[in-house]
Motif scaffolding. Structure first.
Motif, short mmCIF file in Angstrom:
data_model
loop_
_atom_site.label_atom_id
_atom_site.label_comp_id
_atom_site.label_asym_id
_atom_site.label_seq_id
_atom_site.Cartn_x
_atom_site.Cartn_y
_atom_site.Cartn_z
N HIS A 77 -5.42 77.41 41.70
CA HIS A 77 -6.45 78.22 42.36
C HIS A 77 -6.04 79.68 42.42
CE1 HIS A 77 -9.59 79.36 45.18
NE2 HIS A 77 -8.65 79.89 45.96
N GLN A 78 -4.83 79.94 42.90
CA GLN A 78 -4.39 81.32 43.01
C GLN A 78 -4.10 81.93 41.64
OE1 GLN A 78 -2.37 80.99 47.46
NE2 GLN A 78 -1.06 81.33 45.69
N GLY A 79 -3.72 81.12 40.65
CA GLY A 79 -3.54 81.64 39.31
C GLY A 79 -4.85 82.12 38.71
N ALA A 80 -5.94 81.39 38.97
CA ALA A 80 -7.26 81.83 38.48
C ALA A 80 -7.66 83.14 39.14
CB ALA A 80 -8.30 80.74 38.74
N LEU A 81 -7.36 83.28 40.44
CA LEU A 81 -7.66 84.53 41.12
C LEU A 81 -6.84 85.69 40.54
CD1 LEU A 81 -7.83 83.37 44.86
CD2 LEU A 81 -9.70 83.65 43.24
N ALA A 82 -5.57 85.42 40.23
CA ALA A 82 -4.72 86.47 39.66
C ALA A 82 -5.20 86.87 38.27
CB ALA A 82 -3.27 85.99 39.60
N SER A 83 -5.66 85.90 37.47
CA SER A 83 -6.17 86.23 36.14
C SER A 83 -7.42 87.10 36.24
CB SER A 83 -6.47 84.95 35.37
OG SER A 83 -5.31 84.18 35.19
N GLY A 84 -8.32 86.74 37.13
CA GLY A 84 -9.52 87.55 37.29
C GLY A 84 -9.22 88.94 37.81
N ASP A 85 -8.25 89.05 38.73
CA ASP A 85 -7.90 90.36 39.26
C ASP A 85 -7.25 91.23 38.19
OD1 ASP A 85 -7.59 92.12 41.71
OD2 ASP A 85 -5.50 91.96 41.05
N LEU A 86 -6.42 90.63 37.34
CA LEU A 86 -5.80 91.40 36.26
C LEU A 86 -6.86 91.87 35.26
CD1 LEU A 86 -3.24 92.43 34.89
CD2 LEU A 86 -3.04 90.21 33.76
N LYS A 87 -7.84 91.04 34.99
CA LYS A 87 -8.92 91.45 34.09
C LYS A 87 -9.68 92.63 34.67
CE LYS A 87 -13.10 89.72 31.85
NZ LYS A 87 -14.00 88.54 31.66
N ALA A 88 -9.95 92.58 35.98
CA ALA A 88 -10.66 93.70 36.61
C ALA A 88 -9.82 94.97 36.61
CB ALA A 88 -11.05 93.32 38.05
N ARG A 89 -8.51 94.81 36.83
CA ARG A 89 -7.65 96.01 36.83
C ARG A 89 -7.58 96.63 35.44
NH1 ARG A 89 -6.00 99.98 36.31
NH2 ARG A 89 -4.10 101.03 37.05
N CYS A 90 -7.49 95.82 34.39
CA CYS A 90 -7.46 96.36 33.04
C CYS A 90 -8.79 97.02 32.68
CB CYS A 90 -7.14 95.25 32.04
SG CYS A 90 -5.47 94.58 32.18
N ALA A 91 -9.89 96.49 33.21
CA ALA A 91 -11.19 97.11 32.94
C ALA A 91 -11.30 98.47 33.62
CB ALA A 91 -12.32 96.20 33.42
N ASP A 92 -10.66 98.65 34.79
CA ASP A 92 -10.71 99.95 35.47
C ASP A 92 -9.96 101.02 34.68
OD1 ASP A 92 -12.21 98.83 37.46
OD2 ASP A 92 -10.50 98.46 38.79
N GLY A 93 -8.85 100.64 34.05
CA GLY A 93 -8.09 101.60 33.26
C GLY A 93 -7.58 102.74 34.10
N LEU A 94 -7.79 103.96 33.61
CA LEU A 94 -7.33 105.14 34.33
C LEU A 94 -8.23 105.52 35.48
CD1 LEU A 94 -6.30 107.37 31.27
CD2 LEU A 94 -4.85 105.87 32.66
N GLU A 95 -9.37 104.84 35.64
CA GLU A 95 -10.29 105.13 36.73
C GLU A 95 -9.90 104.40 38.01
OE1 GLU A 95 -12.55 107.37 36.37
OE2 GLU A 95 -12.11 107.61 34.22
N HIS A 96 -8.78 103.72 37.97
CA HIS A 96 -8.35 102.96 39.15
C HIS A 96 -7.99 103.91 40.29
CE1 HIS A 96 -6.13 100.20 41.71
NE2 HIS A 96 -5.07 101.00 41.62
#
Length: 537
Positions: free
Chosen positions: A42-61
């Protein structure tokens, strides 16, 4: 000495800033393993989704996007778990960013080498500092094609860097590629999938100072009981109040157990991580915490009690930079799995440190090696064995292990410039120290050079030969007394208190004087008389 680069000044390596200990979770029940697997997935799926969102933000984070991601994760887990996941995501993104920068530098180094060699005529000889031209026109053509390929890769990598795009694989890119080589890895598809799932699980929690036993999410009591705060969707699996699950297994840290007990008793922060070793089928709990930054001792203090110079071998030095005793060799085998290689390095370093403690020295001198520019295919393309040798030297892991292990025994690590240590060591120390009962290798001589440099002495063991005359215009000697030292040009005093040629203090001679065999050596008190010729009949 023209053509030699300037050597860097030796320095004391800072000590470690963190501690990690591990113990096995034994005698887990099937219910315990089911809960751990459910929490990890469960927490691994949350971590994967959060990493995907962080990579999508890029330098706009920024702080706003971070807060939005954390709020979304909190609703599906808890505030503390969301904080641990977002922190792990940021660390992973930053690591991928640093690896991307290193990849760009490696491509740029290869491009510079190819351009230089392509600019030379075919068959042009190389120098000691730079490679020459290529052997044939066909090789020149192939390398020109490779240059175009590297330039395209470099341009794409730079574009991704400027746009803030990184490539991250949760679970590891190497394990992902192993899926296509199961026969070579001696794995079945089910075994690989089990390992892939375990690597992508997330059962970790950061410590919190002031909270009970230093951690609210994964709590370990002084008697070793482990309990986990379950995320909201898995709260029905709890076997105690407040949505917690207590494992039947207990832990007892054999290494640094007293330090860990002191921290949790004082409610100081301790981070925990639970993971599964699929090869052995064992669960482990890792505890880690930060330690105060150890102030490095001054360089002169580290040199005061002697030094051990470490190359491939180790040698012990006194304070004057002269080798004491025979060299020691601590071999290690870097074949096999990563765990085996790591164990071999730790075992070799343990023997080295124990020997240093017995020798009574205060510091170990090592080379500050960095083979980043030496591993390029373009620089040593034909020398495959040499490239494999350089790639196989675990410089980063060796230095990190040595610094952390030496700090526990009160030893300082002095890093020196690695330039010319093997060359000058073999030139000035290998032959003089070779005896009928001891063979000095090139690595032994390099260890002597490293130790002398760490002590602040030159590598040369004696002064340069005297100049063609006695005038000062030829310069003073290089490795002994300086120009301002009194008596530097004088003769050495006698080894005893008697004058040269006189009797010893006990009034006897150690050996009888030999009779002179030449007229020149005759004493001035004697007279030489020419006898008359003998008449023969």
């Amino acid at each position: 000495m023209g053509g030699l680069r300037e050597l860097a000044v030796p320095f004391v390596v800072p000590g470690p800033c963190g501690v990690a200990i591990r113990d096995r979770l034994k005698h887990l029940t099937p219910q315990d393993e089911m809960v751990l697997r459910a929490v990890g997935a469960h927490q691994g799926a949350l971590a994967s989704g959060d990493l995907k969102a962080r990579c999508a933000d890029g330098l706009e984070h920024g702080a706003d996007t971070w807060a939005a991601r954390k709020r979304e994760l909190t609703a599906r887990s808890s505030s503390r778990i969301a904080g641990a996941i977002t922190k792990a995501t940021h660390d992973q993104w930053a690591l991928a960013r640093r690896c991307q920068a290193a990849h760009i530098q490696k491509l740029a180094a290869g491009i510079r080498t190819l351009r230089h060699r392509l600019s030379l005529p075919v068959g042009a000889p190389g120098t000691k500092r730079a490679a020459g031209g290529y052997r044939s026109k066909s090789e020149w053509f192939r390398k020109s094609r490779r240059l175009a390929m590297l330039e395209a890769r470099h341009a794409a990598a730079v574009a991704e860097w400027q746009a803030g795009r990184v490539r991250v694989v949760r679970g590891g890119r190497r394990l992902l590629n192993t899926r296509h080589h199961l026969t070579q890895a001696q794995l079945t598809e089910d075994q690989w999938r089990e390992r892939w799932k375990a690597e992508r699980w997330f059962i970790a929690a950061d410590g919190e100072s002031g909270k009970r036993f230093g951690n609210e999410t994964i709590r370990v009591t002084p008697d070793g009981k482990v309990s986990i705060k379950l995320p909201a969707p898995l709260a029905h699996l709890a076997n105690t109040q407040h949505g917690r699950y207590v494992l039947t297994s207990t832990v007892a840290f054999a290494h640094r157990g007293a330090d860990w007990a002191d921290r949790i008793t004082a409610n100081r922060a301790v981070a925990y991580r639970i993971h599964l070793d699929t090869e052995r089928g064992r669960w482990y709990l890792t505890a880690s915490w930060q330690r105060p930054v150890i102030r490095t001792v001054p360089l002169e203090t580290a040199r005061a009690r002697g030094m051990i110079g470490v190359d491939t071998n180790a040698d012990h030095f006194d304070r004057h930079g002269n080798p004491v005793g025979d060299p020691h060799r601590f071999p290690y085998d870097l074949s096999g799995s990563a765990g085996h290689r790591d164990a071999q390095i730790r075992h070799a370093l343990t023997r080295l440190i124990n020997w240093a403690v017995r020798a009574g020295v205060a510091a170990i001198g090592i080379e500050d090696l960095d083979f980043t520019t030496e591993k390029t295919r373009e620089k040593h393309g034909r020398r495959k064995r040499f490239r494999q040798l350089i790639s196989g030297i675990p410089t980063g892991r060796l230095k990190a292990r040595l610094v952390s292990m030496a700090a526990e025994h009160g030893l300082s690590i002095v890093a020196v410039d690695p330039a010319y240590t093997s060359l000058w060591g073999a030139q000035h120390w290998q032959k003089p120290l070779t005896t009928p009962h001891r063979t000095m290798s090139r690595h032994d001589a390099a260890g002597i050079a490293i130790g002398r440099r760490a002590l602040g002495h030159p590598v040369r063991r004696r002064t340069a030969p005297p100049p063609h005359d006695r005038s000062d215009r030829a310069g003073h000697r290089t490795a002994q007394a300086g120009p301002g030292h009194r008596g530097r040009e004088g003769t050495r005093p006698p080894t005893t208190d008697r004058p040269p040629g006189g009797l010893s203090p006990n009034g006897t001679r150690t050996r009888e004087p030999s009779a002179s065999k030449t007229v020149r050596d005759a004493p001035s008190t004697q007279q030489w008389v020419q006898d008359s010729f003998t008449h023969t009949g």
